[in-house]
Design a protein around this motif. Structure first.
Motif, PDB file in Angstrom:
ATOM      1  N   MET A   8       3.477   1.674   5.241  1.00 30.94           N
ATOM      2  CA  MET A   8       4.511   2.721   5.272  1.00 30.94           C
ATOM      3  C   MET A   8       5.395   2.578   4.182  1.00 30.94           C
ATOM      4  N   GLY A   9       5.875   3.734   3.677  1.00 29.47           N
ATOM      5  CA  GLY A   9       6.304   3.608   2.513  1.00 29.47           C
ATOM      6  C   GLY A   9       7.810   4.499   2.445  1.00 29.47           C
ATOM      7  N   TRP A  10       8.484   4.415   1.506  1.00 27.66           N
ATOM      8  CA  TRP A  10       9.711   5.161   1.322  1.00 27.66           C
ATOM      9  C   TRP A  10       9.390   5.750  -0.101  1.00 27.66           C
ATOM     10  N   PHE A  11       9.771   7.094  -0.006  1.00 27.36           N
ATOM     11  CA  PHE A  11       9.728   7.966  -1.374  1.00 27.36           C
ATOM     12  C   PHE A  11      10.708   8.864  -1.381  1.00 27.36           C
ATOM     13  N   ARG A  12      10.976   9.273  -2.677  1.00 25.77           N
ATOM     14  CA  ARG A  12      12.029  10.043  -2.751  1.00 25.77           C
ATOM     15  C   ARG A  12      11.794  11.210  -3.951  1.00 25.77           C
ATOM     16  N   GLN A  13      12.808  12.299  -3.907  1.00 28.17           N
ATOM     17  CA  GLN A  13      12.522  13.338  -4.680  1.00 28.17           C
ATOM     18  C   GLN A  13      13.800  13.922  -5.060  1.00 28.17           C
ATOM     19  N   ALA A  14      14.101  13.887  -6.328  1.00 34.90           N
ATOM     20  CA  ALA A  14      15.208  14.497  -6.907  1.00 34.90           C
ATOM     21  C   ALA A  14      15.097  15.753  -7.448  1.00 34.90           C
ATOM     22  N   PRO A  15      16.218  16.687  -7.145  1.00 34.49           N
ATOM     23  CA  PRO A  15      16.043  18.255  -7.722  1.00 34.49           C
ATOM     24  C   PRO A  15      15.540  18.076  -9.111  1.00 34.49           C
ATOM     25  N   GLY A  16      14.290  19.075  -9.333  1.00 37.97           N
ATOM     26  CA  GLY A  16      13.724  19.385 -10.310  1.00 37.97           C
ATOM     27  C   GLY A  16      12.668  18.272 -10.750  1.00 37.97           C
ATOM     28  N   LYS A  17      12.642  17.169  -9.992  1.00 38.61           N
ATOM     29  CA  LYS A  17      11.499  15.983 -10.296  1.00 38.61           C
ATOM     30  C   LYS A  17      10.474  15.780  -9.484  1.00 38.61           C
ATOM     31  N   GLU A  18       9.788  15.020  -9.759  1.00 35.81           N
ATOM     32  CA  GLU A  18       8.527  15.045  -8.853  1.00 35.81           C
ATOM     33  C   GLU A  18       8.784  13.828  -7.776  1.00 35.81           C
ATOM     34  N   ARG A  19       8.238  13.894  -6.648  1.00 37.43           N
ATOM     35  CA  ARG A  19       8.484  12.919  -5.878  1.00 37.43           C
ATOM     36  C   ARG A  19       7.924  11.652  -6.391  1.00 37.43           C
ATOM     37  N   CYS A  37      10.112   9.103   4.595  1.00 41.54           N
ATOM     38  CA  CYS A  37       9.474   7.750   4.737  1.00 41.54           C
ATOM     39  C   CYS A  37       7.916   8.554   5.080  1.00 41.54           C
ATOM     40  N   ALA A  38       6.750   7.671   5.032  1.00 34.74           N
ATOM     41  CA  ALA A  38       5.273   8.269   5.209  1.00 34.74           C
ATOM     42  C   ALA A  38       4.506   7.017   5.337  1.00 34.74           C
ATOM     43  N   ALA A  39       3.677   7.463   6.123  1.00 31.60           N
ATOM     44  CA  ALA A  39       2.401   6.630   6.411  1.00 31.60           C
ATOM     45  C   ALA A  39       1.375   6.744   5.551  1.00 31.60           C
ATOM     46  N   VAL A  40       0.901   6.023   4.590  1.00 33.66           N
ATOM     47  CA  VAL A  40      -0.098   6.144   3.496  1.00 33.66           C
ATOM     48  C   VAL A  40      -1.331   5.365   3.639  1.00 33.66           C
ATOM     49  N   VAL A  41      -2.472   5.807   3.061  1.00 34.64           N
ATOM     50  CA  VAL A  41      -3.897   5.044   3.295  1.00 34.64           C
ATOM     51  C   VAL A  41      -3.817   3.976   1.990  1.00 34.64           C
ATOM     52  N   VAL A  42      -3.422   4.507   0.847  1.00 38.00           N
ATOM     53  CA  VAL A  42      -3.214   3.575  -0.094  1.00 38.00           C
ATOM     54  C   VAL A  42      -1.870   3.091  -0.286  1.00 38.00           C
ATOM     55  N   CYS A  43      -1.762   1.610  -0.325  1.00 40.89           N
ATOM     56  CA  CYS A  43      -0.679   0.877  -0.427  1.00 40.89           C
ATOM     57  C   CYS A  43      -0.073   0.571  -1.588  1.00 40.89           C
ATOM     58  N   VAL A  69       3.118   1.845  -4.585  1.00 44.07           N
ATOM     59  CA  VAL A  69       4.323   2.836  -4.866  1.00 44.07           C
ATOM     60  C   VAL A  69       3.956   3.804  -6.007  1.00 44.07           C
ATOM     61  N   ALA A  70       3.025   3.718  -6.710  1.00 46.48           N
ATOM     62  CA  ALA A  70       2.643   4.494  -8.037  1.00 46.48           C
ATOM     63  C   ALA A  70       1.425   5.175  -7.827  1.00 46.48           C
ATOM     64  N   GLY A  71       0.954   6.139  -8.347  1.00 44.09           N
ATOM     65  CA  GLY A  71      -0.450   6.848  -8.408  1.00 44.09           C
ATOM     66  C   GLY A  71      -0.462   7.483  -6.968  1.00 44.09           C
ATOM     67  N   SER A  72      -1.993   7.897  -6.510  1.00 46.31           N
ATOM     68  CA  SER A  72      -2.223   8.393  -5.272  1.00 46.31           C
ATOM     69  C   SER A  72      -2.014   7.466  -4.101  1.00 46.31           C
ATOM     70  N   THR A  73      -1.281   7.957  -3.276  1.00 47.46           N
ATOM     71  CA  THR A  73      -1.221   6.856  -2.080  1.00 47.46           C
ATOM     72  C   THR A  73      -1.865   7.747  -0.697  1.00 47.46           C
ATOM     73  N   LEU A  74      -2.464   8.960  -0.906  1.00 49.93           N
ATOM     74  CA  LEU A  74      -3.150   9.290   0.220  1.00 49.93           C
ATOM     75  C   LEU A  74      -2.188   9.604   1.592  1.00 49.93           C
ATOM     76  N   PRO A  75      -0.993  10.154   1.326  1.00 50.97           N
ATOM     77  CA  PRO A  75      -0.146   9.989   2.566  1.00 50.97           C
ATOM     78  C   PRO A  75      -0.625  10.737   3.775  1.00 50.97           C
ATOM     79  N   ILE A  76      -0.647  10.159   5.006  1.00 52.32           N
ATOM     80  CA  ILE A  76      -1.071  10.764   6.169  1.00 52.32           C
ATOM     81  C   ILE A  76      -0.028  11.589   6.955  1.00 52.32           C
TER      82      ILE A  76
END
Length: 122
Positions: A34-45, A95-101, A103-110
């Protein structure tokens, strides 16, 4: 279909603290990273912190020393304790459930939650 519902966001002044929660509709946290991610206006998640099924944690550099990710498997709840908040922490937090644990790069969220807004004023 697992549903994730975040709460705990709000507006605080710089230096303040918030505790985000993420409740799952099903038995989730012992099965997925499980992870926490964030996205600010005008920026990538971006990734903030992740916690693996065995409790191993990983943090983005921006979160190290200030944020703590934890979970309560019995209550199907994920947490993010955020201290010493800065204006640059202002973002929608997911918050998200991800395959690849990681914080950076492709995490393959489910699964994703709908997000909770955090606003930090200077």
């Amino acid at each position: 279909q697992v549903q994730l519902v975040e709460s705990g966001g709000g507006s605080v002044q710089a230096g303040g603290s918030l505790r985000l929660s993420c409740a799952a509709s099903e038995y989730t946290y012992s099965s997925y990273c499980m992870g926490w991610f964030r996205q600010a206006p005008g920026k990538e998640r971006e990734g903030v912190a992740v916690i693996d099924t065995d409790g191993t944690t990983s943090y983005a550099d921006s979160a190290k020393g200030r944020f703590t990710i934890s979970k309560d498997n019995a209550k199907n709840t994920l947490f993010l304790q955020m201290n010493s908040l800065k204006p640059e922490d202002t973002a929608m937090y997911y918050c998200a459930a991800v395959v690849v644990c990681k914080v950076a790069g492709s995490t393959l969220p489910i699964y994703w939650g709908q997000g909770t807004q955090v606003t930090v004023s200077s």
